[in-house]
Design an enzyme around this catalytic site. Sequence first.
Site, PDB file in Angstrom:
ATOM      1  N   CYS A 188       0.814  -1.227   0.000  1.00 10.77           N
ATOM      2  CA  CYS A 188       0.000   0.000   0.000  1.00 10.77           C
ATOM      3  C   CYS A 188       0.841   1.268   0.000  1.00 10.77           C
ATOM      4  CB  CYS A 188      -0.968   0.001   1.178  1.00 10.77           C
ATOM      5  SG  CYS A 188      -2.128  -1.359   1.099  1.00 10.77           S
ATOM      6  N   HIS A 204      -3.390   7.412   2.065  1.00 14.90           N
ATOM      7  CA  HIS A 204      -3.775   6.082   1.587  1.00 14.90           C
ATOM      8  C   HIS A 204      -5.199   5.817   2.057  1.00 14.90           C
ATOM      9  CE1 HIS A 204      -3.978   1.920   0.737  1.00 14.90           C
ATOM     10  NE2 HIS A 204      -3.800   1.511   1.974  1.00 14.90           N
ATOM     11  N   ASN A 207     -10.019  -0.237  -0.316  1.00 15.07           N
ATOM     12  CA  ASN A 207      -8.563  -0.116  -0.305  1.00 15.07           C
ATOM     13  C   ASN A 207      -7.994  -0.702  -1.603  1.00 15.07           C
ATOM     14  OD1 ASN A 207      -5.815  -0.393   0.120  1.00 15.07           O
ATOM     15  ND2 ASN A 207      -6.009  -1.189   2.210  1.00 15.07           N
TER      16      ASN A 207
END
Length: 325
Positions: free
Chosen positions: A116, A252, A282
């Site tokens: 990520c 993020h 996500n």
Amino acid sequence: MSQKNYSRIIGTGRYLPEKIVTNVDLEKKVDTSDAWIRERTGIEQRHIAADDQTTCDLAEQASLKALEMAEIEASEIDLIIVATTTPDKTFPSTACLLQQRLAIHGCPAFDIQAVCSGFVYALSVADQFIKTGMAKCVLVVGSETLSRITNWSDRNTCVLFGDGAGAVLLQASEEAGILSTHIHADGQYEDLLHVPSGVSKLPKTDSIEERTMAMRGNEVFKMAVNTLSRIAKETLDANGLQKEDIDWLVPHQANLRIINGTAKKLKLSPEQAVVTVHKHANTSSASVPMALDEAIRDGRIQRGHMLLLEAFGGGFTWGSALIRY
Ligand code: COA
């Protein structure tokens, strides 16, 4: 002669696959509820790539939009970096596949794998190339088909992830630009968030759990909140700036509670954090450039604004970038 040492953003783009899976759709697959997912994560839906759609396909669409915004030809790109945890093939890299799609040849192209935090890592590497004069125009992409490494019968993980791509074009400039980037990793947390097998570490059994994401969510959550506020401080201190100097947090997009918690610690209003997680869950390395693109295109982010980009992910890895847009 003036130096062109800053990496300036000249174009951004994003792409989400057509197919949408809502929380209500997931209620039919696993023991969960729309209310639980919204309350714990802020997520309402995720986009899922078609069976024949790959990470490179998504990356290509996002890149074309960035090129369109920048009003430059692909032939001007002299470096391609793709951040991905879900490459099309073991090799060639997705960056090489993307180069071929853009019909350009010869410039260096490589992938970065930092889960990520991948996009922030890639941005950091791109910035070093521009600062040293090694590159003048860099395409940085975060692209993922996380749906391929998701266990759709595990409620602990399947509600959290989705597919997408975001792209940024950086050009060497006398005007700032990326002011600083900060990247970190700590491999001791491998087991908190990982896929147990891969190319070289073969699965021990045929079970789906061996090939899909496993996560100790609660522990990851706590680490993410603490680490993200630490890196925000590190970034501001490195630039001699205060919290009030930040116009936009571009975080993020993993969990709305993590985003709100980080914004609060930075004394930012909730509106100053760019939030897109509700629309696409996500998307790992794609989430920061997608959020950036959205806020640039809808006019929230204006030239001259100060942006703090930050990410946390498997590894653990984490990183940030401070940018005068
Ligand atoms: N639907 C309904 N219930 C669920 C569920 C789901 N999809 N997933 C877990 N639960 C249950 C758990 O089994 C647990 O039940 P129990 O109390 O009977 O044992 C309960 O919900 C609470 O679990 P907990 O883990 O304490 O919830 P939480 O508030 O920490 O939220 C996450 C869980 C995963 C949403 C949260 O921990 C999180 O977002 N973690 C970070 C994940 C992340 O961002 N990962 C990527 C980092 S890049």
